[in-house]
Design a protein around this motif. Structure first.
Motif, PDB file in Angstrom:
ATOM      1  N   UNK A 116       0.826  -1.215   0.000  1.00 61.28           N
ATOM      2  CA  UNK A 116       0.000   0.000   0.000  1.00 61.28           C
ATOM      3  C   UNK A 116       0.858   1.263   0.000  1.00 61.28           C
ATOM      4  N   UNK A 117       1.728   1.403   0.992  1.00 61.65           N
ATOM      5  CA  UNK A 117       2.499   2.638   1.099  1.00 61.65           C
ATOM      6  C   UNK A 117       3.527   2.779  -0.026  1.00 61.65           C
ATOM      7  N   UNK A 118       4.322   1.744  -0.258  1.00 64.59           N
ATOM      8  CA  UNK A 118       5.377   1.862  -1.267  1.00 64.59           C
ATOM      9  C   UNK A 118       4.810   2.129  -2.667  1.00 64.59           C
ATOM     10  N   UNK A 119       3.806   1.368  -3.132  1.00 67.00           N
ATOM     11  CA  UNK A 119       3.247   1.672  -4.456  1.00 67.00           C
ATOM     12  C   UNK A 119       2.614   3.064  -4.526  1.00 67.00           C
ATOM     13  N   UNK A 120       2.018   3.516  -3.443  1.00 73.22           N
ATOM     14  CA  UNK A 120       1.422   4.855  -3.412  1.00 73.22           C
ATOM     15  C   UNK A 120       2.476   5.909  -3.712  1.00 73.22           C
ATOM     16  N   UNK A 121       3.630   5.811  -3.033  1.00 73.52           N
ATOM     17  CA  UNK A 121       4.708   6.781  -3.244  1.00 73.52           C
ATOM     18  C   UNK A 121       5.305   6.644  -4.634  1.00 73.52           C
ATOM     19  N   UNK A 122       5.455   5.413  -5.102  1.00 74.92           N
ATOM     20  CA  UNK A 122       6.051   5.193  -6.415  1.00 74.92           C
ATOM     21  C   UNK A 122       5.192   5.806  -7.516  1.00 74.92           C
ATOM     22  N   UNK A 123       3.887   5.601  -7.430  1.00 78.13           N
ATOM     23  CA  UNK A 123       2.968   6.146  -8.440  1.00 78.13           C
ATOM     24  C   UNK A 123       2.969   7.668  -8.438  1.00 78.13           C
ATOM     25  N   UNK A 124       3.097   8.261  -7.249  1.00 76.32           N
ATOM     26  CA  UNK A 124       2.967   9.715  -7.120  1.00 76.32           C
ATOM     27  C   UNK A 124       4.274  10.472  -7.300  1.00 76.32           C
ATOM     28  N   UNK A 125       5.407   9.771  -7.460  1.00 78.14           N
ATOM     29  CA  UNK A 125       6.717  10.412  -7.376  1.00 78.14           C
ATOM     30  C   UNK A 125       6.879  11.602  -8.325  1.00 78.14           C
ATOM     31  N   UNK A 126       6.771  11.377  -9.637  1.00 79.59           N
ATOM     32  CA  UNK A 126       7.033  12.452 -10.589  1.00 79.59           C
ATOM     33  C   UNK A 126       6.050  13.609 -10.423  1.00 79.59           C
ATOM     34  N   UNK A 127       4.790  13.273 -10.207  1.00 75.02           N
ATOM     35  CA  UNK A 127       3.792  14.329 -10.024  1.00 75.02           C
ATOM     36  C   UNK A 127       4.072  15.166  -8.789  1.00 75.02           C
ATOM     37  N   UNK A 128       4.512  14.504  -7.731  1.00 69.25           N
ATOM     38  CA  UNK A 128       4.832  15.235  -6.506  1.00 69.25           C
ATOM     39  C   UNK A 128       6.026  16.153  -6.722  1.00 69.25           C
ATOM     40  N   UNK A 129       7.064  15.652  -7.385  1.00 71.21           N
ATOM     41  CA  UNK A 129       8.244  16.480  -7.631  1.00 71.21           C
ATOM     42  C   UNK A 129       7.905  17.662  -8.527  1.00 71.21           C
ATOM     43  N   UNK A 130       7.043  17.441  -9.519  1.00 71.07           N
ATOM     44  CA  UNK A 130       6.653  18.538 -10.409  1.00 71.07           C
ATOM     45  C   UNK A 130       5.859  19.600  -9.667  1.00 71.07           C
ATOM     46  N   UNK A 131       5.010  19.169  -8.761  1.00 73.89           N
ATOM     47  CA  UNK A 131       4.143  20.117  -8.053  1.00 73.89           C
ATOM     48  C   UNK A 131       4.826  20.774  -6.865  1.00 73.89           C
ATOM     49  N   UNK A 132       5.774  20.065  -6.235  1.00 73.64           N
ATOM     50  CA  UNK A 132       6.327  20.551  -4.959  1.00 73.64           C
ATOM     51  C   UNK A 132       7.847  20.648  -4.952  1.00 73.64           C
ATOM     52  N   UNK A 133       8.472  20.502  -6.120  1.00 77.02           N
ATOM     53  CA  UNK A 133       9.928  20.466  -6.184  1.00 77.02           C
ATOM     54  C   UNK A 133      10.616  21.728  -5.711  1.00 77.02           C
ATOM     55  N   UNK A 134       9.908  22.853  -5.676  1.00 74.20           N
ATOM     56  CA  UNK A 134      10.521  24.111  -5.240  1.00 74.20           C
ATOM     57  C   UNK A 134      10.383  24.354  -3.742  1.00 74.20           C
ATOM     58  N   UNK A 135       9.660  23.506  -3.046  1.00 71.55           N
ATOM     59  CA  UNK A 135       9.545  23.682  -1.591  1.00 71.55           C
ATOM     60  C   UNK A 135      10.914  23.462  -0.950  1.00 71.55           C
ATOM     61  N   UNK A 136      11.268  24.261   0.046  1.00 71.35           N
ATOM     62  CA  UNK A 136      12.607  24.149   0.642  1.00 71.35           C
ATOM     63  C   UNK A 136      12.928  22.751   1.154  1.00 71.35           C
TER      64      UNK A 136
END
Length: 226
Positions: A16-36
């Motif tokens: 559950x947790x690992x696949x959740x993070x894997x699926x969301x990785x690129x989208x999360x980096x694109x949306x939040x990559x500038x956060x400190x």
């Protein structure tokens, strides 16, 4: 306490947790990559994997289930969103919450030591199936204090908690982690949960669940799960 295989099923983490993070990785980096905090994590990734794109290195570590601190920190940030919007809820074995409440009420100090980030630990227990259990926990430790199979890590935790190692009990399903804790002077108990397929190591006290831990070590007993 360890989390995976001890308070929480291995399947919840792996499936559950690992696949959740894997699926969301690129989208999360694109949306939040500038956060400190994300920038700081990516800087750690670049330092550990020079010549690789951060996302590439992170995916390789995910595939290898590597216990790499920046990966765990980023996974924790991704899971935080899932817990916050209700897509994730922290799994606990049915016997855990009642025992944690009984132990805390009986004056036992409780702490977590997991390879998952402190933020991820807080989210799992804060959004657990049994409600918010974080008020019961007085310490959270991850690999920033050291690797889980090194005795020095447990000595550092004892120092942080200002508690003599001999007065501490470490619960885990992994014998090598228990070996390291015992080398640092802690008492140990291996959780041998049949549903997780844990095999007893034969060199530490064993318990099939938290009520058995309570019986073996004279801790307050929680109400049996319904």
């Amino acid at each position: 306490m360890d989390i995976e295989g001890t308070t929480t099923s291995i399947a919840f983490v792996k499936d559950r947790l690992f696949p959740f993070a894997e699926t969301a990785l690129e989208g999360f980096l694109a949306a939040h990559g500038e956060r400190p905090e994300v920038q700081a994590i990516l800087a750690e990734v670049r330092a550990l994997a020079p010549g690789q794109q951060p996302a590439e290195a992170l995916r390789a570590w995910m595939a290898a289930d590597a216990k790499v601190t920046p990966l765990k920190a980023l996974q924790g940030l991704i899971w935080h969103q899932g817990y916050a919007d209700g897509r994730l809820q922290g799994h606990l074995w049915p016997d855990v919450a009642a025992c944690l409440r009984a132990w805390a009420a009986g004056g036992v100090r409780l702490a977590i030591y997991s390879s998952g980030s402190v933020a991820a630990q807080r989210d799992l227990f804060g959004h657990s199936e049994a409600g918010d259990l974080t008020p019961l926990l007085s310490g959270f430790f991850d690999t920033r204090i050291g690797a889980k199979r090194e005795a020095a890590s447990y000595a550092a935790i004892a120092a942080e908690l200002r508690t003599a190692p001999a007065e501490m009990l470490f619960l885990s399903d992994v014998a090598e982690e228990l070996d390291a804790a015992r080398a640092a002077g802690l008492q140990t108990c291996q959780l041998v949960r049949a549903a997780d397929g844990t095999q007893p190591a034969g060199r530490h006290p064993e318990a099939v669940d938290f009520p058995e831990v309570a019986r073996r070590f004279g801790l307050p007993a929680g109400s049996p799960p319904r």
